[in-house]
Design a protein around this motif. Sequence first.
Motif, PDB file in Angstrom:
ATOM      1  N   ARG A  50      -2.870   5.546   8.681  1.00 15.32           N
ATOM      2  CA  ARG A  50      -2.894   5.963  10.089  1.00 15.32           C
ATOM      3  C   ARG A  50      -1.818   5.218  10.861  1.00 15.32           C
ATOM      4  N   GLU A  51      -0.783   5.930  11.220  1.00 13.25           N
ATOM      5  CA  GLU A  51       0.348   5.325  11.916  1.00 13.25           C
ATOM      6  C   GLU A  51       0.090   5.139  13.407  1.00 13.25           C
TER       7      GLU A  51
ATOM      8  N   ARG B 230      10.266   4.248   1.156  1.00 15.04           N
ATOM      9  CA  ARG B 230       9.289   5.322   1.058  1.00 15.04           C
ATOM     10  C   ARG B 230       8.889   5.767   2.450  1.00 15.04           C
ATOM     11  N   ILE B 231       9.043   7.036   2.718  1.00 17.90           N
ATOM     12  CA  ILE B 231       8.790   7.570   4.057  1.00 17.90           C
ATOM     13  C   ILE B 231       7.538   8.444   4.004  1.00 17.90           C
TER      14      ILE B 231
ATOM     15  N   TYR C 258       0.814  -1.209   0.000  1.00 15.96           N
ATOM     16  CA  TYR C 258       0.000   0.000   0.000  1.00 15.96           C
ATOM     17  C   TYR C 258       0.854   1.268   0.000  1.00 15.96           C
ATOM     18  N   THR C 259       2.012   1.197   0.638  1.00 14.54           N
ATOM     19  CA  THR C 259       2.909   2.362   0.678  1.00 14.54           C
ATOM     20  C   THR C 259       4.095   2.195  -0.277  1.00 14.54           C
ATOM     21  N   TRP C 260       4.031   1.211  -1.142  1.00 14.47           N
ATOM     22  CA  TRP C 260       5.032   0.985  -2.202  1.00 14.47           C
ATOM     23  C   TRP C 260       6.453   0.905  -1.645  1.00 14.47           C
ATOM     24  N   GLN C 261       6.611   0.135  -0.568  1.00 12.76           N
ATOM     25  CA  GLN C 261       7.918  -0.021   0.050  1.00 12.76           C
ATOM     26  C   GLN C 261       8.769  -1.022  -0.713  1.00 12.76           C
TER      27      GLN C 261
ATOM     28  N   THR D 266      -1.476  10.523  11.016  1.00 13.20           N
ATOM     29  CA  THR D 266      -1.772   9.941   9.705  1.00 13.20           C
ATOM     30  C   THR D 266      -0.755  10.488   8.709  1.00 13.20           C
ATOM     31  N   LEU D 267      -0.088   9.593   8.006  1.00 13.81           N
ATOM     32  CA  LEU D 267       0.976  10.006   7.089  1.00 13.81           C
ATOM     33  C   LEU D 267       0.577   9.780   5.639  1.00 13.81           C
ATOM     34  N   LYS D 268       1.139  10.601   4.790  1.00 16.10           N
ATOM     35  CA  LYS D 268       0.896  10.529   3.349  1.00 16.10           C
ATOM     36  C   LYS D 268       2.082   9.863   2.667  1.00 16.10           C
ATOM     37  N   TYR D 269       1.767   8.904   1.801  1.00 15.99           N
ATOM     38  CA  TYR D 269       2.786   8.218   0.999  1.00 15.99           C
ATOM     39  C   TYR D 269       2.484   8.480  -0.471  1.00 15.99           C
ATOM     40  N   VAL D 270       3.525   8.762  -1.235  1.00 17.01           N
ATOM     41  CA  VAL D 270       3.330   9.162  -2.627  1.00 17.01           C
ATOM     42  C   VAL D 270       4.109   8.254  -3.565  1.00 17.01           C
ATOM     43  N   LEU D 271       3.402   7.734  -4.551  1.00 18.10           N
ATOM     44  CA  LEU D 271       4.029   7.064  -5.685  1.00 18.10           C
ATOM     45  C   LEU D 271       4.180   8.133  -6.760  1.00 18.10           C
TER      46      LEU D 271
END
Length: 472
Positions: free
Chosen positions: A427-428, A469-470, A79-82, A433-438
């Motif tokens: 939601r950490e 990805r942070i 989901y966060t493209w790690q 709540t953090l935003k992750y971007v591809l």
Amino acid sequence: MKRNILILLLLSAILPVSSCKKFLEEQSQTDIIPRSASALNEMILGSSGSAMDVGIRFLDDDMVHDNTLVAKGLVYDSYTWQPEIITKSGGSGSMQWTNLYPKILVSNLVLDYAPKVTGTPAEIENVSGQAYLLRAFNYFQLVNFYAKPYTDKLSNPDQDPGVPLMLASGLSFEGKSRNTVAEVYKQILEDLDKGTELMERSGKNTSLYRINHLAGYLLSSRVQLYMGNWEKVIEAATNVLNRKSDLMNLNTWGGADQNNKPIIGTQNQEVVWVYGSPHEAVFPTGQQNEAYQYTLSNDLLSSYETGDLRASIYIKNKRSMKRPIVGIAKVAQAFRISEALLNRAEAHAQLNKLGQTQHGLLALNDLNTLRKKRFTTDSYHDLVSTDADDLLQKCYEEKRREFFGEECHRWFDLRRHGMPSITHFYRESNTLTLKYVLEDHDPAYVLQIPKGVLEKNTKLIPNPAPAPRIGH
């Protein structure tokens, strides 16, 4: 002897042990081979379909975290493209490779042994046709996971590395380099042509659990769409629709009933082939596991117009109702007639954009043919288009509404539509709540070949790896 033992181990990993014993007989103490067309037919059924790791479902923009706190796992990584989706044991990236190549090798095994087994010519041609079609499908999946899209502005399919083509039943990747994207697609098209010809000639499979000539033509339309061969898309899709044009009418479908009448299931009159394990795509209702803490995105949900019955039959409480819950489901994915209409509509729209304006009305006709079966009678209205770009966008949007959560349609479409930037929120903690971007054309749009495979074969060129990805 060593080769045949490896083949048996391969088949045992894919099929139940009892099934292996059923279709493989000892010819001698040193040789284990399939002996009949029926044995090959059972073998190909056991490997039918394309395995898909559940994490793949969370890469696109149709899923969103529902803000419930839950332990992070492989779904979070996807989901966060790690990078973990490709480096962890069992991560989504590695599982596609390790699941799909054994299935390809079963197709190769069937094709190698088909000339040597007993059976009628029709039986041998039929199982060979299945093998060609399944090999094409699995290579199509692989090249769209592990290589650049065919038609992107930054792609060069004649040079871009694709995946290794293995066309015989040998099991080793040793010394095998990556074929180009163009070479892989060429092989896919050759297999589709051979497979559909054999299936047409030898008798058409009637079981929806077996790949068949209709699925072959439908897959051909999909492959040609990804290659940008618009006229050939129309030809292949029309081949499907001339043979079967049934569409389910949601006005008479009844309410959402995922367990007794799933959209993805054999009761659906527009299904031409079902495949895969339900565990690839279904989660137990109410189970508080990581994967269940995701819902359909508001962006997708808000795209449904008033009177669109898909919003209440495909969806309930922001979750897909297309499949039964685990324990009831028998399959995970399906080829459906509606895709042929949507593929053809997009091809017409693309030709319209190229100046062949007579195709604009044909695109609208295909879109409206589908929509008439999806809207309440009193709310239905024909789509109209203001210009070529608007018409093409309508095709993209209609496909998203129809096929969300099925196969990898949305993820693959995002790749071939320019690999746009996507944002996910997670939601950490109770307060964060953090935003992750591809990012646009992000390296994560192409999965990494598993590390273990690269270590064993230094000729395989790795794909550019995404950085960790942070969230912000």
